[in-house]
Design a protein around this motif. Structure first.
Motif, PDB file in Angstrom:
ATOM      1  N   VAL A   1       0.838  -1.197   0.000  1.00  0.00           N
ATOM      2  CA  VAL A   1       0.000   0.000   0.000  1.00  0.00           C
ATOM      3  C   VAL A   1       0.871   1.245   0.000  1.00  0.00           C
ATOM      4  CG1 VAL A   1      -1.706   1.332   1.303  1.00  0.00           C
ATOM      5  CG2 VAL A   1      -1.870  -1.161   1.218  1.00  0.00           C
ATOM      6  N   VAL A   2       0.501   2.234  -0.807  1.00  0.00           N
ATOM      7  CA  VAL A   2       1.163   3.540  -0.815  1.00  0.00           C
ATOM      8  C   VAL A   2       0.182   4.549  -0.217  1.00  0.00           C
ATOM      9  CG1 VAL A   2       2.178   5.363  -2.224  1.00  0.00           C
ATOM     10  CG2 VAL A   2       2.565   2.954  -2.832  1.00  0.00           C
ATOM     11  N   TRP A   3       0.554   5.117   0.922  1.00  0.00           N
ATOM     12  CA  TRP A   3      -0.328   6.056   1.611  1.00  0.00           C
ATOM     13  C   TRP A   3      -0.183   7.482   1.089  1.00  0.00           C
ATOM     14  CZ3 TRP A   3      -4.155   4.478   4.683  1.00  0.00           C
ATOM     15  CH2 TRP A   3      -4.072   3.198   5.245  1.00  0.00           C
ATOM     16  N   ASP A   4       0.904   7.784   0.426  1.00  0.00           N
ATOM     17  CA  ASP A   4       1.113   9.129  -0.101  1.00  0.00           C
ATOM     18  C   ASP A   4      -0.039   9.510  -1.022  1.00  0.00           C
ATOM     19  OD1 ASP A   4       3.107  11.423  -0.503  1.00  0.00           O
ATOM     20  OD2 ASP A   4       2.652  10.842  -2.568  1.00  0.00           O
ATOM     21  N   GLY A   5      -0.674  10.657  -0.737  1.00  0.00           N
ATOM     22  CA  GLY A   5      -1.776  11.100  -1.574  1.00  0.00           C
ATOM     23  C   GLY A   5      -3.103  10.433  -1.278  1.00  0.00           C
ATOM     24  N   GLN A   6      -3.223   9.777  -0.122  1.00  0.00           N
ATOM     25  CA  GLN A   6      -4.507   9.143   0.207  1.00  0.00           C
ATOM     26  C   GLN A   6      -5.600  10.195   0.358  1.00  0.00           C
ATOM     27  OE1 GLN A   6      -5.932   8.108   3.997  1.00  0.00           O
ATOM     28  NE2 GLN A   6      -4.030   8.545   5.113  1.00  0.00           N
ATOM     29  N   VAL A   7      -6.828   9.808  -0.011  1.00  0.00           N
ATOM     30  CA  VAL A   7      -8.012  10.656   0.172  1.00  0.00           C
ATOM     31  C   VAL A   7      -8.936   9.923   1.142  1.00  0.00           C
ATOM     32  CG1 VAL A   7      -9.956  11.807  -0.946  1.00  0.00           C
ATOM     33  CG2 VAL A   7      -7.787  11.544  -2.180  1.00  0.00           C
ATOM     34  N   TYR A   8      -9.133  10.491   2.325  1.00  0.00           N
ATOM     35  CA  TYR A   8      -9.902   9.784   3.359  1.00  0.00           C
ATOM     36  C   TYR A   8     -11.247  10.465   3.631  1.00  0.00           C
ATOM     37  CZ  TYR A   8      -8.050  13.283   6.688  1.00  0.00           C
ATOM     38  OH  TYR A   8      -7.720  14.451   7.334  1.00  0.00           O
ATOM     39  N   GLU A   9     -12.177   9.657   4.097  1.00  0.00           N
ATOM     40  CA  GLU A   9     -13.516  10.161   4.368  1.00  0.00           C
ATOM     41  C   GLU A   9     -14.264   9.219   5.302  1.00  0.00           C
ATOM     42  OE1 GLU A   9     -16.238   9.717   0.858  1.00  0.00           O
ATOM     43  OE2 GLU A   9     -14.371   9.175  -0.150  1.00  0.00           O
ATOM     44  N   TYR A  10     -15.445   9.648   5.732  1.00  0.00           N
ATOM     45  CA  TYR A  10     -16.274   8.851   6.619  1.00  0.00           C
ATOM     46  C   TYR A  10     -17.217   7.935   5.839  1.00  0.00           C
ATOM     47  CZ  TYR A  10     -15.109  12.142  10.420  1.00  0.00           C
ATOM     48  OH  TYR A  10     -14.465  12.913  11.344  1.00  0.00           O
ATOM     49  N   GLU A  11     -17.582   6.835   6.491  1.00  0.00           N
ATOM     50  CA  GLU A  11     -18.684   5.986   6.036  1.00  0.00           C
ATOM     51  C   GLU A  11     -19.739   6.033   7.138  1.00  0.00           C
ATOM     52  OE1 GLU A  11     -20.247   3.553   2.931  1.00  0.00           O
ATOM     53  OE2 GLU A  11     -18.454   4.796   3.072  1.00  0.00           O
ATOM     54  N   LEU A  12     -21.009   6.139   6.755  1.00  0.00           N
ATOM     55  CA  LEU A  12     -22.060   6.396   7.740  1.00  0.00           C
ATOM     56  C   LEU A  12     -23.242   5.438   7.614  1.00  0.00           C
ATOM     57  CD1 LEU A  12     -21.117   9.316   6.207  1.00  0.00           C
ATOM     58  CD2 LEU A  12     -22.219  10.217   8.257  1.00  0.00           C
ATOM     59  N   PHE A  13     -23.970   5.296   8.727  1.00  0.00           N
ATOM     60  CA  PHE A  13     -25.225   4.552   8.748  1.00  0.00           C
ATOM     61  C   PHE A  13     -26.390   5.520   8.657  1.00  0.00           C
ATOM     62  CE2 PHE A  13     -22.910   1.156  11.264  1.00  0.00           C
ATOM     63  CZ  PHE A  13     -23.030   0.180  10.284  1.00  0.00           C
ATOM     64  N   GLY A  14     -27.371   5.194   7.793  1.00  0.00           N
ATOM     65  CA  GLY A  14     -28.595   5.960   7.705  1.00  0.00           C
ATOM     66  C   GLY A  14     -29.798   5.038   7.639  1.00  0.00           C
ATOM     67  N   ILE A  15     -30.956   5.594   7.909  1.00  0.00           N
ATOM     68  CA  ILE A  15     -32.212   4.834   7.863  1.00  0.00           C
ATOM     69  C   ILE A  15     -33.067   5.380   6.726  1.00  0.00           C
ATOM     70  CG2 ILE A  15     -34.303   4.190   9.128  1.00  0.00           C
ATOM     71  CD1 ILE A  15     -32.745   4.718  11.730  1.00  0.00           C
ATOM     72  N   PRO A  16     -33.354   4.562   5.716  1.00  0.00           N
ATOM     73  CA  PRO A  16     -34.181   5.042   4.598  1.00  0.00           C
ATOM     74  C   PRO A  16     -35.553   5.520   5.076  1.00  0.00           C
ATOM     75  CG  PRO A  16     -33.152   2.944   4.078  1.00  0.00           C
ATOM     76  CD  PRO A  16     -32.917   3.175   5.535  1.00  0.00           C
ATOM     77  N   LYS A  17     -36.054   6.560   4.462  1.00  0.00           N
ATOM     78  CA  LYS A  17     -37.382   7.071   4.799  1.00  0.00           C
ATOM     79  C   LYS A  17     -38.426   5.986   4.539  1.00  0.00           C
ATOM     80  CE  LYS A  17     -39.405  11.082   5.951  1.00  0.00           C
ATOM     81  NZ  LYS A  17     -38.924  11.952   7.038  1.00  0.00           N
ATOM     82  N   GLY A  18     -39.236   5.702   5.532  1.00  0.00           N
ATOM     83  CA  GLY A  18     -40.250   4.665   5.373  1.00  0.00           C
ATOM     84  C   GLY A  18     -39.737   3.267   5.654  1.00  0.00           C
ATOM     85  N   ALA A  19     -38.564   3.148   6.304  1.00  0.00           N
ATOM     86  CA  ALA A  19     -38.021   1.830   6.645  1.00  0.00           C
ATOM     87  C   ALA A  19     -39.055   1.049   7.442  1.00  0.00           C
ATOM     88  CB  ALA A  19     -36.736   1.977   7.443  1.00  0.00           C
TER      89      ALA A  19
END
Length: 356
Positions: A250-268
């Protein structure tokens, strides 16, 4: 074709949902396994609520189709940040009160314990992942690539490249490879000249690029010898190296990081149970536990000191996280604001560019 794939995913999810108390749609592969082990098994043991997991190349597509058609069969969706915000803005996700989330073990409220930006009106972050690139070490015995610029250097490091069939992250790493400092990437991309500059970098490797769409594909492309290097989600590459003994690095140089989230669909159909699941899964210990199965960083401060060994009992996980200090030296946090505002127009340009 894309619409067909979304509908196919939705029908698959519908079939899976028939025998569950709640249905969770995620991304499959090693990531899904980490959720099953860290969240689902203990949640089912504690509550008696049955969980069915299903997967999609991107859960946002099936969720949007379901809610708009009024036929929602998923209770919890694992979503990328920009998708979570967009679906929320469109009224397709239920709101989640952050005050209802469990406090840290020392009593720190969830609103203070989660990392900055990890809580939104309709979704709760579970972990931090990143887009990095990896390479097959057997193809570069004499000299190994080590920077994001090396990914674009076909003369020094020949061989096909793999990239996600999406402009997000590709444009950012293209500019970093061309010498733009991480802190200036989005200001540059906001200008017509900057956007042209990013596409010009992609032009350099376009004839040698294999495009992937699902997270499980990049390690397989490397394993099959179809590419010499590929962008990928860091956890997928980690799993290939540690659990399958693949000769990847793995090459970490230049990594782009972000969050992953839980959501509840409308009308679940099982909204209350879905919220119970999200509260459980995003608790301090559960987020730390997930790192036993995949190298994604927990989204709570109180989880970080609890990160230990991989499931093999010997691999230290902290240094394999996107948030490890050494891995953040030349890294970029994905700008939600940029992509929410410009995703449609840039995606149209990217898709046109692909066909030319």
């Amino acid at each position: 074709m894309k619409k067909f794939l979304m509908l196919t995913s939705a029908f698959s999810i519908l079939a899976c949902a028939a025998h569950a108390d709640i249905t969770v749609v995620s991304w499959g592969g090693a990531y899904e396994k980490s959720q099953v082990e860290a969240y689902n098994k203990p949640f089912m043991a504690e509550t008696g609520i049955r969980i069915t997991m299903t997967s999609a190349d991107n859960p946002a597509g099936p969720i949007k189709s379901m809610v708009e058609s009024g036929n929602v069969t998923v209770d919890v969706a694992d979503l990328e940040y920009t998708d979570a915000l967009r679906l929320c803005d469109e009224g397709l996700l239920e709101e989640i009160d952050p005050a209802s989330l469990p406090a840290a073990p020392d009593g720190t409220p969830a609103t203070e314990d989660f990392l900055d930006g990890a809580l939104t009106d309709c979704a709760v972050a579970s972990m931090v992942f990143s887009t990095v690139y990896g390479f097959d070490t057997s193809k570069f015995a004499d000299q190994k690539p080590s920077t994001i610029a090396d990914f674009f250097d076909l003369e020094k490091f020949p061989g096909k490249r793999g990239m996600r069939k999406n402009p997000k992250a590709n444009l950012e790493i293209a500019l970093m490879a061309d010498g733009v400092p991480p802190q200036e990437v989005y200001a540059t991309l906001e200008t017509p000249e900057g956007l042209d500059r990013a596409f010009a970098m992609l032009d350099k490797i376009k004839p040698q690029t294999v495009w992937w769409e699902a997270g499980a594909q990049p390690p397989q492309l490397l394993a099959d010898g179809e590419v010499a290097m590929t962008t990928a989600y860091n956890g997928r590459l980690f799993s290939a190296v540690v659990t399958e003994s693949k000769p990847f690095e793995v090459v970490w140089d230049g990594q782009v990081y972000e969050y992953e989230l839980f959501g509840i669909p409308k009308g679940a159909p099982n909204k209350d149970k879905a919220l119970e699941y999200i509260k459980f899964a995003t608790g301090t210990q559960r987020l730390a536990d997930q790192t036993k199965w995949i190298s994604y960083g927990p989204a709570r401060k109180s989880s970080l000191p609890l990160v230990g060994l991989f499931e093999d009992g010997k691999t230290e996980m902290a240094k394999n996280m996107p948030t490890a200090e050494a891995n953040l030296q030349h890294a970029l946090r994905s700008s939600v604001e940029f992509w929410v505002d410009r995703d449609v127009e840039i995606s149209e340009r990217f898709n046109t560019w692909l066909t030319n």
